[in-house]
Design a protein around this motif. Sequence first.
Motif, PDB file in Angstrom:
ATOM      1  N   ALA A  90       0.850  -1.191   0.000  1.00  0.00           N
ATOM      2  CA  ALA A  90       0.000   0.000   0.000  1.00  0.00           C
ATOM      3  C   ALA A  90       0.883   1.237   0.000  1.00  0.00           C
ATOM      4  O   ALA A  90       1.776   1.371   0.838  1.00  0.00           O
ATOM      5  N   VAL A  91       0.633   2.142  -0.961  1.00  0.00           N
ATOM      6  CA  VAL A  91       1.395   3.382  -1.055  1.00  0.00           C
ATOM      7  C   VAL A  91       0.573   4.503  -0.435  1.00  0.00           C
ATOM      8  O   VAL A  91      -0.552   4.760  -0.855  1.00  0.00           O
ATOM      9  N   LEU A  92       1.132   5.164   0.570  1.00  0.00           N
ATOM     10  CA  LEU A  92       0.432   6.234   1.257  1.00  0.00           C
ATOM     11  C   LEU A  92       0.918   7.589   0.776  1.00  0.00           C
ATOM     12  O   LEU A  92       2.116   7.769   0.535  1.00  0.00           O
ATOM     13  N   ILE A 121       9.744  20.497 -14.583  1.00  0.00           N
ATOM     14  CA  ILE A 121      11.018  20.041 -15.149  1.00  0.00           C
ATOM     15  C   ILE A 121      11.849  19.310 -14.103  1.00  0.00           C
ATOM     16  O   ILE A 121      12.365  18.211 -14.346  1.00  0.00           O
ATOM     17  N   THR A 122      11.977  19.897 -12.920  1.00  0.00           N
ATOM     18  CA  THR A 122      12.745  19.235 -11.862  1.00  0.00           C
ATOM     19  C   THR A 122      12.010  18.015 -11.314  1.00  0.00           C
ATOM     20  O   THR A 122      12.629  17.130 -10.714  1.00  0.00           O
ATOM     21  N   THR A 123      10.689  17.956 -11.543  1.00  0.00           N
ATOM     22  CA  THR A 123       9.932  16.779 -11.121  1.00  0.00           C
ATOM     23  C   THR A 123      10.415  15.527 -11.838  1.00  0.00           C
ATOM     24  O   THR A 123      10.428  14.435 -11.263  1.00  0.00           O
ATOM     25  N   VAL A 124      10.835  15.663 -13.092  1.00  0.00           N
ATOM     26  CA  VAL A 124      11.361  14.522 -13.836  1.00  0.00           C
ATOM     27  C   VAL A 124      12.577  13.946 -13.112  1.00  0.00           C
ATOM     28  O   VAL A 124      12.701  12.730 -12.925  1.00  0.00           O
ATOM     29  N   ILE A 125      13.463  14.832 -12.671  1.00  0.00           N
ATOM     30  CA  ILE A 125      14.683  14.388 -11.979  1.00  0.00           C
ATOM     31  C   ILE A 125      14.349  13.727 -10.654  1.00  0.00           C
ATOM     32  O   ILE A 125      14.862  12.646 -10.326  1.00  0.00           O
ATOM     33  N   SER A 126      13.475  14.365  -9.863  1.00  0.00           N
ATOM     34  CA  SER A 126      13.145  13.812  -8.549  1.00  0.00           C
ATOM     35  C   SER A 126      12.374  12.495  -8.676  1.00  0.00           C
ATOM     36  O   SER A 126      12.517  11.602  -7.833  1.00  0.00           O
ATOM     37  N   THR A 127      11.574  12.358  -9.738  1.00  0.00           N
ATOM     38  CA  THR A 127      10.840  11.112  -9.940  1.00  0.00           C
ATOM     39  C   THR A 127      11.790   9.977 -10.307  1.00  0.00           C
ATOM     40  O   THR A 127      11.666   8.852  -9.805  1.00  0.00           O
ATOM     41  N   ILE A 128      12.753  10.261 -11.169  1.00  0.00           N
ATOM     42  CA  ILE A 128      13.754   9.250 -11.519  1.00  0.00           C
ATOM     43  C   ILE A 128      14.553   8.852 -10.284  1.00  0.00           C
ATOM     44  O   ILE A 128      14.864   7.668 -10.071  1.00  0.00           O
ATOM     45  N   TYR A 129      14.857   9.825  -9.445  1.00  0.00           N
ATOM     46  CA  TYR A 129      15.570   9.545  -8.194  1.00  0.00           C
ATOM     47  C   TYR A 129      14.749   8.610  -7.320  1.00  0.00           C
ATOM     48  O   TYR A 129      15.275   7.646  -6.728  1.00  0.00           O
ATOM     49  N   ALA A 130      13.426   8.857  -7.242  1.00  0.00           N
ATOM     50  CA  ALA A 130      12.551   7.988  -6.456  1.00  0.00           C
ATOM     51  C   ALA A 130      12.473   6.589  -7.061  1.00  0.00           C
ATOM     52  O   ALA A 130      12.354   5.588  -6.340  1.00  0.00           O
ATOM     53  N   ILE A 131      12.563   6.507  -8.383  1.00  0.00           N
ATOM     54  CA  ILE A 131      12.502   5.217  -9.061  1.00  0.00           C
ATOM     55  C   ILE A 131      13.695   4.348  -8.689  1.00  0.00           C
ATOM     56  O   ILE A 131      13.574   3.124  -8.541  1.00  0.00           O
ATOM     57  N   PHE A 132      14.873   4.962  -8.510  1.00  0.00           N
ATOM     58  CA  PHE A 132      16.058   4.208  -8.096  1.00  0.00           C
ATOM     59  C   PHE A 132      15.804   3.471  -6.783  1.00  0.00           C
ATOM     60  O   PHE A 132      16.309   2.370  -6.572  1.00  0.00           O
ATOM     61  N   TYR A 133      15.045   4.092  -5.902  1.00  0.00           N
ATOM     62  CA  TYR A 133      14.695   3.449  -4.634  1.00  0.00           C
ATOM     63  C   TYR A 133      13.582   2.423  -4.825  1.00  0.00           C
ATOM     64  O   TYR A 133      13.536   1.408  -4.122  1.00  0.00           O
ATOM     65  N   ASN A 143       9.731   9.769   2.510  1.00  0.00           N
ATOM     66  CA  ASN A 143      10.703   9.702   3.607  1.00  0.00           C
ATOM     67  C   ASN A 143      10.558  10.800   4.653  1.00  0.00           C
ATOM     68  O   ASN A 143      11.156  10.718   5.721  1.00  0.00           O
ATOM     69  N   ASN A 144       9.766  11.833   4.366  1.00  0.00           N
ATOM     70  CA  ASN A 144       9.562  12.884   5.372  1.00  0.00           C
ATOM     71  C   ASN A 144       8.128  12.912   5.894  1.00  0.00           C
ATOM     72  O   ASN A 144       7.683  13.901   6.473  1.00  0.00           O
ATOM     73  N   ILE A 189       7.242  -1.147   7.086  1.00  0.00           N
ATOM     74  CA  ILE A 189       7.112   0.204   6.552  1.00  0.00           C
ATOM     75  C   ILE A 189       8.393   0.569   5.814  1.00  0.00           C
ATOM     76  O   ILE A 189       9.494   0.382   6.335  1.00  0.00           O
ATOM     77  N   HIS A 190       8.243   1.080   4.603  1.00  0.00           N
ATOM     78  CA  HIS A 190       9.385   1.447   3.776  1.00  0.00           C
ATOM     79  C   HIS A 190       9.206   2.881   3.295  1.00  0.00           C
ATOM     80  O   HIS A 190       8.083   3.337   3.069  1.00  0.00           O
ATOM     81  N   LYS A 191      10.316   3.582   3.108  1.00  0.00           N
ATOM     82  CA  LYS A 191      10.257   4.987   2.700  1.00  0.00           C
ATOM     83  C   LYS A 191      11.054   5.221   1.433  1.00  0.00           C
ATOM     84  O   LYS A 191      12.115   4.617   1.229  1.00  0.00           O
ATOM     85  N   ILE A 192      10.499   6.094   0.584  1.00  0.00           N
ATOM     86  CA  ILE A 192      11.184   6.485  -0.644  1.00  0.00           C
ATOM     87  C   ILE A 192      11.141   8.010  -0.756  1.00  0.00           C
ATOM     88  O   ILE A 192      10.308   8.656  -0.114  1.00  0.00           O
ATOM     89  N   PRO A 193      12.024   8.602  -1.540  1.00  0.00           N
ATOM     90  CA  PRO A 193      11.968  10.060  -1.742  1.00  0.00           C
ATOM     91  C   PRO A 193      10.674  10.462  -2.439  1.00  0.00           C
ATOM     92  O   PRO A 193      10.101   9.689  -3.210  1.00  0.00           O
ATOM     93  N   ARG A 194      10.218  11.666  -2.181  1.00  0.00           N
ATOM     94  CA  ARG A 194       9.030  12.176  -2.866  1.00  0.00           C
ATOM     95  C   ARG A 194       9.326  12.410  -4.339  1.00  0.00           C
ATOM     96  O   ARG A 194      10.398  12.871  -4.709  1.00  0.00           O
ATOM     97  N   SER A 195       8.336  12.119  -5.166  1.00  0.00           N
ATOM     98  CA  SER A 195       8.479  12.414  -6.590  1.00  0.00           C
ATOM     99  C   SER A 195       8.364  13.904  -6.854  1.00  0.00           C
ATOM    100  O   SER A 195       9.029  14.448  -7.731  1.00  0.00           O
TER     101      SER A 195
END
Length: 211
Positions: A46-48, A113-125, A77-78, A99-105
């Motif tokens: 479940a993703v919250l 534009i920066t959302t693309v970068i942060s989403t890819i970063y979240a995908i790595f996790y 994660n925050n 419970i697991h945490k990932i960076p926000r997209s």
Amino acid sequence: MSLVLIATILGSIIAVVGILCIVFLLFDKSVANVPSKRTKSASLLAVLGSGGHTKEILCLLEHLGSHYQPRYYVLANNDKMSEEKINQMESDKHYKISIHKIPRSREVSQSWITTVISTIYAIFYSIPLVLSIKPEIILCNGPGTCIPICLVGMLLKVAYPVKIVYVESICRVETLSLSGKILYHFADSLIVQWPQLVTKYPKAKYLGRVV
């Protein structure tokens, strides 16, 4: 934001996810160990989101049977509030949770534009997380935190069976949220809580109010 830009961003993200998934699948032999036989229980990821999204999905989870276990919760994660709510709800249960945490997209007011970068970063996790959990069901209702998890789940269907279920928020009366519009094309089931949404989005399922 224009539809062209949305399509470009989504296409870029899917391409990156696909490449990363192929790499992880090549090196992760554990995928081959996924059980082929169905059991009485179904593992649930479940993703919250946060705030109202957390309240809605926890309300939904409270009405699910105990055979939806083990349960894996993924949150930003925050997001301390959601973690507290999970522990409160599950404190008297007798099945396995984690419970697991990932960076926000995407943060509030973050540029697309920066959302693309942060989403890819979240995908790595998200890729190694989904691979290690191997859920049978991914359940979410937004917001953007669910997109990396769902994209990984969608592209990893070739390796093991996983169903993606997206429940749109009760507050979405006339149109789907951005997460809902994206997952409308990829989720196995997209559930809405207002009948008029099915007219605009015929692949959606109206089940009445579920949260």
